[in-house]
Design an enzyme around this catalytic site. Structure first.
Site, short mmCIF file in Angstrom:
data_model
loop_
_atom_site.label_atom_id
_atom_site.label_comp_id
_atom_site.label_asym_id
_atom_site.label_seq_id
_atom_site.Cartn_x
_atom_site.Cartn_y
_atom_site.Cartn_z
N GLU B 277 7.23 0.92 -1.69
CA GLU B 277 6.25 1.32 -2.70
C GLU B 277 6.75 2.51 -3.51
O GLU B 277 6.49 2.61 -4.72
CB GLU B 277 4.91 1.66 -2.00
CG GLU B 277 3.75 1.74 -2.96
CD GLU B 277 2.39 1.65 -2.27
OE1 GLU B 277 2.29 1.04 -1.19
OE2 GLU B 277 1.44 2.22 -2.82
N GLU B 280 9.17 1.17 -5.92
CA GLU B 280 8.43 0.45 -6.96
C GLU B 280 7.89 1.44 -8.00
O GLU B 280 7.97 1.20 -9.21
CB GLU B 280 7.27 -0.34 -6.32
CG GLU B 280 6.50 -1.20 -7.32
CD GLU B 280 5.25 -1.84 -6.72
OE1 GLU B 280 5.01 -1.73 -5.50
OE2 GLU B 280 4.49 -2.46 -7.49
N CYS B 303 -2.50 -0.67 0.34
CA CYS B 303 -2.57 -0.80 1.80
C CYS B 303 -3.95 -1.23 2.29
O CYS B 303 -4.09 -1.69 3.41
CB CYS B 303 -2.27 0.54 2.48
SG CYS B 303 -0.77 1.28 1.91
N SER B 323 0.21 -1.97 -6.58
CA SER B 323 1.54 -2.12 -5.99
C SER B 323 1.64 -3.53 -5.43
O SER B 323 0.71 -4.04 -4.82
CB SER B 323 1.72 -1.09 -4.88
OG SER B 323 2.83 -1.47 -4.09
N LYS B 362 -9.11 -6.02 7.49
CA LYS B 362 -7.79 -6.53 7.91
C LYS B 362 -7.91 -7.95 8.46
O LYS B 362 -6.95 -8.71 8.43
CB LYS B 362 -7.18 -5.60 8.96
CG LYS B 362 -6.74 -4.25 8.40
CD LYS B 362 -5.43 -4.33 7.65
CE LYS B 362 -5.13 -3.05 6.90
NZ LYS B 362 -4.02 -3.21 5.94
N GLU B 365 -7.81 -9.91 5.36
CA GLU B 365 -6.45 -9.88 4.79
C GLU B 365 -5.52 -10.83 5.55
O GLU B 365 -4.75 -11.57 4.95
CB GLU B 365 -5.90 -8.45 4.85
CG GLU B 365 -4.53 -8.28 4.21
CD GLU B 365 -3.98 -6.88 4.41
OE1 GLU B 365 -4.08 -6.34 5.53
OE2 GLU B 365 -3.45 -6.32 3.44
N GLU B 370 -1.94 -16.77 1.32
CA GLU B 370 -0.55 -16.49 0.92
C GLU B 370 0.21 -15.66 1.96
O GLU B 370 1.40 -15.44 1.83
CB GLU B 370 -0.52 -15.78 -0.45
CG GLU B 370 -1.08 -14.36 -0.47
CD GLU B 370 -2.59 -14.29 -0.68
OE1 GLU B 370 -3.27 -15.31 -0.40
OE2 GLU B 370 -3.09 -13.23 -1.09
N CYS B 518 -8.67 5.47 6.57
CA CYS B 518 -8.75 4.54 7.71
C CYS B 518 -9.38 5.17 8.95
O CYS B 518 -9.99 4.47 9.75
CB CYS B 518 -7.37 4.03 8.06
SG CYS B 518 -6.47 3.42 6.64
#
Lengths: 182, 588
Positions: B277, B280, B303, B323, B362, B365, B370, B518
């Site tokens: 990241e 990037e 994230c 990102s 999560k 996710e 994908e 988190c």
């Protein structure tokens, strides 16, 4: 605003067109505080009920969560998310009508129309609702269909009344059943 | 203002509620709907108190104190009224305490106990017991709901999502999505803050406990577990430890005793995220500053899966700004089933990857279609901190008596920069520790490497840094003022995006979905308040400062994985395994 009064049930204006008209209503109201309920009232007049597509558009434009708009619609019995039929049947269950057999009359309408209170027949001809007093207690049990008052309705005669509307014969303003009338 | 509560004199500022004043005097007033700093609406009526001269009992959570007020919190009248209120709640609460997810962790249960309710006096009609398990992350049970509205307030005001609202009216009221549809049919981002504040078992995580036990007991599966940074600072609370107790070593020991085959750390892929990241960001800055080409800036961190779904739904025009890095959880799965499996001589189809996360999003996710770049589903199961706590109990492990043990090799090695992914400001700080050094060759000029303006619980934090003394290859950044922002809670993400839409310039923005980051996630032990957030953040900084290596690029195993497998940041393998794409979602 005159075109706003057009009812979707009459087939005069398509729902797509009405949604476009709703844009204008929203444009006039979007920056107003407390616009949600007035907009919902206008929308219900336009569509005859509150379709989900209209509610989503209202939520998005007024910047309110869809859940909140749905919460308001569900809270007030005035709002309906079910399409209304061409004819709105409202059976009075106010005290006088209730004691003079309003409940049996309602039951008869349910049976004849094949729908429950709050529902609309499949052919979109009739919607059935319960009302609490039209101020016509002397005519009990009373039923209001659209703007017509039917007085001293007998459960056994409900089929006849329905047939009048099915045949599109617009009855006179105050219709009295032969046997019950004075 | 001076008042007395149970004849104890208290002095508090004007505007303080009786509830807060009582807390100051050491008097606990029970409540089921109040949430400090979030909601005071007097909905549950459990916090009733008697005020001398008042006709009726008052709800102390909404009643401000007055000069000379005499408050009584423990009279017969108060006790009986509170008991009546709770008995009424119980009469329609479809509880089943013994089998409830919240057994022993339920506010209604403890309030009922504290009030001395030993009998169900009223048998009322129960609520509508409809279970909505339509989403990967959450399960709602209306029968247990006590309509306190905490979830509504959190979802609408804190998270700016508004998936939940009271529907219908009177006894038929349910708290739920529009027209009580399934949660999966509306724009819920699956952050689970509703589940984090629910006083009862009406909203809980979709449990993966049984499938994880099944995998552990499966004869041919190698079960690999990764633990997110925030879990180590909160899991201890499940075993009676005070907030902020670090239990990293005990957690590893527990996982090993439970039968997990390999214990790894999400921290490893947090370090990896910083490399990818960070590079990037430098690439975007190069395009913008040196090449003067159009590029999406600011870059947003990626994230936090709740934030990603929020952006995809509410701000799809900012998708190019996200990102492309997968979250550390997903990077871990992709690496474990490729690089590690090969190194360990395991067939990736028999490798079962479990994540321990402070998060319920999560779970969402992990099942995004994908997320299968390893050739398999990258992550097989996701457990929240709370679920891990429950499994440790199921295994009969005396957690507090465990010795400290270490993570397994390679994917268990991490730096302090990875630890601080757990709290708001941490990903930004970790990225700056690396990016600043890449650009200038020097350490980030802050004491203990902590970017103090970006720390703390302020909702939106901003910093500007002038880049000087650049290395030759980054000379084009000389004198550039790098502007960054850190936000947590999606309502603040919305605010910063509106600022950006109005022309405010930032280069890099960290977004964490949950308040505090988190450490305050939807899967953490309940009930998280700011005091606990601070304690957990302190613990995380302690963990960071205690590490020999504090910068992601110093992690020797990160160097090794680039040498052996990934070749270079943003390279072909990285692109395939560590980066992803986002989709525009319809807003409902």
């Amino acid at each position: 605003m005159s075109d706003v009064k057009t009812c979707a049930c009459c087939g005069e204006v398509s729902e797509e067109q009405l949604l476009l008209q709703l844009d204008d209503v929203l444009a006039q109201n979007r920056s107003k505080e407390g616009a949600l309920i007035p907009v919902l009232q206008i929308a219900q007049t336009m569509f005859g009920y509150l379709p989900k597509a209209a509610l989503k558009k209202i939520a998005l434009t007024l910047g309110k969560p869809y859940s909140e708009v749905a919460g308001v619609v569900g809270f007030y019995s005035f709002f309906s998310t079910m399409p209304r039929g061409k004819h709105l049947v409202r059976v009075c269950l106010g005290t006088a009508c209730y004691v003079r057999g309003g409940k049996q009359v309602l039951e008869s309408f349910r049976k004849h129309l094949g729908i429950d209170v709050g529902q609309t027949t499949e052919d979109r001809m009739f919607s059935l609702e319960v009302a609490r007093c039209f101020g016509a207690c002397g005519l009990a049990p009373a039923v209001m269909i659209d703007d017509d008052i039917h007085q001293r309705v007998k459960a056994a005669r409900v089929g006849e009344i329905i047939d009048q509307y099915r045949k599109e014969k617009k009855p006179a303003k105050v219709k009295t059943q032969k046997k019950g009338g004075k | 203002m001076k008042l007395t509560i149970n004849a104890i004199s208290v002095e508090v500022p004007e505007g303080t509620t009786i509830l807060a004043a009582a807390a100051q005097a050491g008097i606990k007033i029970p409540t089921l709907c109040h949430l400090e700093g979030v909601q005071s609406i007097g909905a549950c009526r459990v916090c009733l108190v008697e005020v001398e001269g008042a006709k009726t009992l008052v709800a102390s959570c909404v009643m401000p104190v007055m000069e000379g007020m005499k408050v009584y919190t423990n009279t017969k009248r108060v006790r009986e009224a509170r008991r009546m209120v709770v008995e009424m709640l119980l009469s329609e609460h479809d509880g089943n305490c013994q089998t409830c997810n919240r057994n022993n962790d339920c506010e209604l249960q403890s309030v009922a106990f504290d009030l001395g309710i030993t009998d169900i006096t009223y048998q009322g009609v129960k609520g509508r017991n409809e279970v909505d398990a339509s989403t990967p992350a959450l399960v709602r049970d209306n029968g247990k709901c006590i309509k306190c509205r905490r979830c509504v307030t959190v979802c609408t005001q804190v998270q700016a999502v508004g998936a939940l609202f009271p529907q219908f009216r009177g006894f038929k009221t349910v708290i739920g999505p529009a027209f009580n549809s399934d949660l999966a049919d509306v724009s819920c981002v699956q952050c689970g803050q509703c589940a984090a504040v629910c006083p009862v078992g009406a909203i809980v995580e979709n449990s993966h406990i049984e499938r994880v036990w099944a995998a552990i007991e499966h004869p041919s599966k190698t079960v690999v577990v990764q633990t997110a940074p925030a879990v180590r600072a909160a899991l201890g609370e499940c075993f009676g430890n005070p907030p902020g107790t670090l239990v990293t070593g005990k957690m590893v020991a527990a996982l090993r005793r439970m039968g997990f085959d390999v214990i790894f750390d999400t921290n490893f892929t947090a370090d990896l995220t910083i490399i990818e990241e960070g590079m990037e960001l430098l690439k975007r800055l190069t395009t913008a500053v040196r090449d003067k080409q159009p590029v999406a800036l600011p870059q947003f961190t990626s994230c936090s899966p709740g934030w990603i779904k929020f952006a995809e739904t509410y701000y799809p025009e900012f998708i190019p700004n996200l990102s492309t890095c997968k979250s550390p959880q997903q990077m871990f799965g992709a690496i474990a089933k490729t690089y590690w499996a090969k190194k360990a001589g395991k067939d990736p189809k028999n490798v079962y990857v479990v994540s321990i996360m402070p998060c319920v999003a999560k779970k969402f996710e992990a099942q995004r279609p994908e997320m299968d770049d390893s050739g398999f589903v990258d992550i097989d199961a996701v457990l929240t901190t709370r679920e891990l706590g429950r499994m440790i109990r199921q295994a009969g492990i005396d957690f507090n008596a465990l010795p400290d043990e270490d993570y397994d090799r390679i994917l268990g090695t991490s730096t302090g920069a990875a630890d601080i992914f757990a709290n708001t400001g941490g990903v930004m700080e970790a990225a700056l520790r690396t990016a600043y050094e890449v650009i200038t060759g020097r350490n980030l000029p802050f004491e203990e490497l902590h970017v103090t303006p970006l720390a703390g619980l302020e909702g939106i934090k901003k910093a500007a840094m002038t880049i000087t003394g650049t290395l030759p290859e980054y000379s084009f950044l000389e004198g550039v003022v790098l502007k960054v922002a850190v936000v947590h809670a999606l309502g603040n993400a919305k605010r910063i995006i509106e600022e950006i839409k109005n022309g405010e310039i930032y280069h890099f923005v960290e977004v964490m979905t949950c308040p505090g980051g988190c450490i305050g996630g939807g899967g953490q032990p309940r009930l998280t308040d700011n005091e606990k957030r601070k304690k957990r953040i302190e613990a995380i900084y302690k963990e960071d400062e205690g590490k020999k290596l504090r910068k992601s690029h110093d992690n020797p195993k990160i160097k090794q994985i680039y040498g052996e497998f990934l070749n270079m940041p943003l390279g072909k393998t990285s692109h395939h395994l560590l980066h992803t794409e986002y989709i525009k979602r319809e807003r409902v």
